[in-house]
Scaffold this active site. Structure first.
Site, PDB file in Angstrom:
ATOM      1  N   LYS A  77     101.807 -44.019 -30.221  1.00 20.02           N
ATOM      2  CA  LYS A  77     103.055 -44.689 -30.593  1.00 20.02           C
ATOM      3  C   LYS A  77     103.482 -45.642 -29.486  1.00 20.02           C
ATOM      4  CE  LYS A  77     107.718 -43.619 -32.318  1.00 20.02           C
ATOM      5  NZ  LYS A  77     108.666 -42.536 -32.652  1.00 20.02           N
ATOM      6  N   SER A 152     110.717 -42.502 -36.996  1.00 19.98           N
ATOM      7  CA  SER A 152     110.314 -43.785 -36.432  1.00 19.98           C
ATOM      8  C   SER A 152     108.815 -43.875 -36.166  1.00 19.98           C
ATOM      9  CB  SER A 152     111.074 -44.026 -35.127  1.00 19.98           C
ATOM     10  OG  SER A 152     110.775 -42.998 -34.180  1.00 19.98           O
ATOM     11  N   SER A 176     111.435 -37.714 -36.234  1.00 20.53           N
ATOM     12  CA  SER A 176     110.599 -38.918 -36.296  1.00 20.53           C
ATOM     13  C   SER A 176     109.101 -38.674 -36.291  1.00 20.53           C
ATOM     14  CB  SER A 176     110.960 -39.869 -35.142  1.00 20.53           C
ATOM     15  OG  SER A 176     112.229 -40.417 -35.356  1.00 20.53           O
TER      16      SER A 176
END
Length: 487
Positions: A77, A152, A176
């Site tokens: 990420k 996210s 997330s």
């Protein structure tokens, strides 16, 4: 390389038998990404040159037969800093930022000889639930490209679900990792707060953030958590707790395990098809020998307002460092120092980030601190006590991960409150610092439904054991999305 057909153990076996080299594996991974990236838009930065160079060195070194992670490619990420590899947090303000050091989890993965193939898309600074607030692109759901992948960590989840990579790292501040794992039909784990070092994670809310793995299977997830867990002298909030082998008890035996189902997690607001899938999952657990009872978490209803006050307050403090002075974007049409701050932040941050900075600054201001931040912190304690009462009698808590399956692209972006409410089942876990897992538990209209398992602090072993038993008793994890047409 068809990652739908291979888990980590199978890939390792191919490498050990020399039926596949690490270089072959990495090349095939980039081919998979090239083939499917147009459909899902999961990556913001690829690391092809460095990855192939590292693969060649590992081939020369020889396969470590006792290290199942050796030479395995994965995605990271884009809010986890990677030395000399662009790390943007999906924000214009860090558009060209190349860190000069690695996050601790990256050093651990490098020590395990895993290979970073690229950085995955996300909501800007991890603020969002759909990966639509990214400054660079909108990621799509692997099962239906008209739906969101969640957020996210939407890029990390979509890349695994689409078969571009076998595993990825995400971060979880209020759901997330678990929410996009649910929307994409894969396994996502948010570890206990302190289990994994946050050093090198671009902070959103420091008392809530945790790094965790996303994979197609429970065992693969446990293997990666093994590698990234542990105390870190760089992170004072990391826990000096022994890290067990999370795969050691994956035997399918959950006889007499006590599982609690909060009535608040199955009530109003939960889509009927989601509720039906979780009830079916409860039946599966009972057939496996677990004892399942209904309980109450009465203060969970306050999780969303408490979370958004605390998280936004911490974000307003953490994001002060992005000021146009030291690194990142700096506005050019400035006349004085105040102009540098105001114009750089105004142009560099997106609307959602600005919204949360303003909410947090307001909550911490002198006139409202007692009414908002202090009160939220007090209710957080009540939420923690609710969980503690349940875990005094039960091994696990079970419920849906999200109230609904994945929603449509653009559907909730104009209504922040509706978007925030999608996290109603996941945020209490972060507020209490507990470990949580989402894994596939059904489908509706071709879209995955996720089940959430919550364990007591530092008891990821029990969570993995139950998740593995459920996975072995069902076939949901074997389903894969169809490319070239909707599933």
């Amino acid at each position: 390389m068809d990652y739908f057909k291979y888990d980590l153990a199978a890939l390792h076996a191919l490498l050990v038998k020399k039926e596949l080299s690490v270089s072959d594996l990495v090349k095939e991974t980039f081919k998979s990404i090239e083939t499917r990236e147009a459909d899902v838009s999961a990556f913001v930065t690829l690391n092809e040159k460095q990855a192939l160079s590292q693969a060649a060195k590992l081939d020369q070194q020889g396969i470590a037969q006792d290290n199942v992670l050796f030479g395995i490619p994965l995605g990271i990420k884009d809010n986890i800093v990677t030395q000399d590899l662009k790390t943007t947090a999906a924000s214009r303000i860090l558009e060209n930022f190349k860190p000069i050091y690695n996050a601790t989890v990256m050093d651990k993965l490098n020590a395990a000889a895993m290979i970073t193939v690229g950085k995955t898309n996300m909501d800007e600074f991890a603020m969002g639930g759909s990966t639509e607030t990214s400054a660079f692109k909108i990621t799509k759901n692997a099962w239906d490209r008209t739906k969101v992948p969640g957020g996210s960590s939407g890029g990390s989840a979509a890349a695994v679900a689409a078969g571009e990579i076998v595993a990825s790292l995400g971060t979880d501040t209020g759901g997330s990792i678990r929410q996009p794992a649910s929307f994409n039909g894969i396994v996502g784990v948010k570890p206990t707060y302190g289990r994994v070092s946050r050093y090198g994670l671009i902070a959103f809310a420091s008392s809530l953030d945790q790094i965790g793995p996303l994979t197609r299977s429970v065992k693969d997830n446990a293997l990666i958590l093994n590698a990234i867990s542990g105390v870190d002298p760089h992170d004072s909030t990391s826990a000096a707790r022994e890290v067990p082998d999370f795969t050691a008890k994956l035997d399918g035996n959950i006889q007499k395990m006590r599982i609690a189902v909060p009535k608040e997690y199955m009530g109003e607001g939960i889509a009927p098809e989601v509720r039906a899938a979780i009830k079916k999952a409860i039946t599966t657990f009972e057939k496996l020998g677990a004892v399942v009872d209904e309980v109450s978490l009465p203060h969970s209803q306050y999780g969303i307002p408490v979370y958004y006050i605390i998280a936004s307050s911490e974000a307003s403090s953490n994001l002060q460092r992005f000021d146009g002075i030291r690194y990142g974007f700096r506005a050019q049409d400035v006349k004085n120092l105040e102009d540098v701050y105001v114009k750089s932040r105004s142009a560099g941050f997106g609307d959602e980030v600005k919204r949360r900075i303003m909410l947090g600054t307001f909550s911490l201001s002198a006139g409202t601190y007692d009414a908002f931040f202090k009160k939220a912190a007090q209710v957080r304690t009540l939420i923690c006590r609710d969980f503690a009462r349940v875990f005094a009698d039960y091994d696990l808590i079970l419920g849906p991960t999200t109230p609904t399956p994945a929603f449509g692209l653009g559907e909730d972006t104009k209504d922040p409150v509706t978007m925030y409410m999608n996290d109603i089942l996941t945020v209490p876990v972060n507020l209490a610092g507990l470990p949580g897992m989402s894994l596939p538990a059904g489908f509706t209209n071709g879209l995955p439904i996720g089940m959430q398992l919550i364990a007591n602090h530092f008891d990821e072993e029990t969570m993995y054991r139950a998740g593995y038993a459920f996975e072995q008793a069902t076939d949901y994890h074997k389903e894969v999305p169809t490319f070239g047409g909707q599933n």
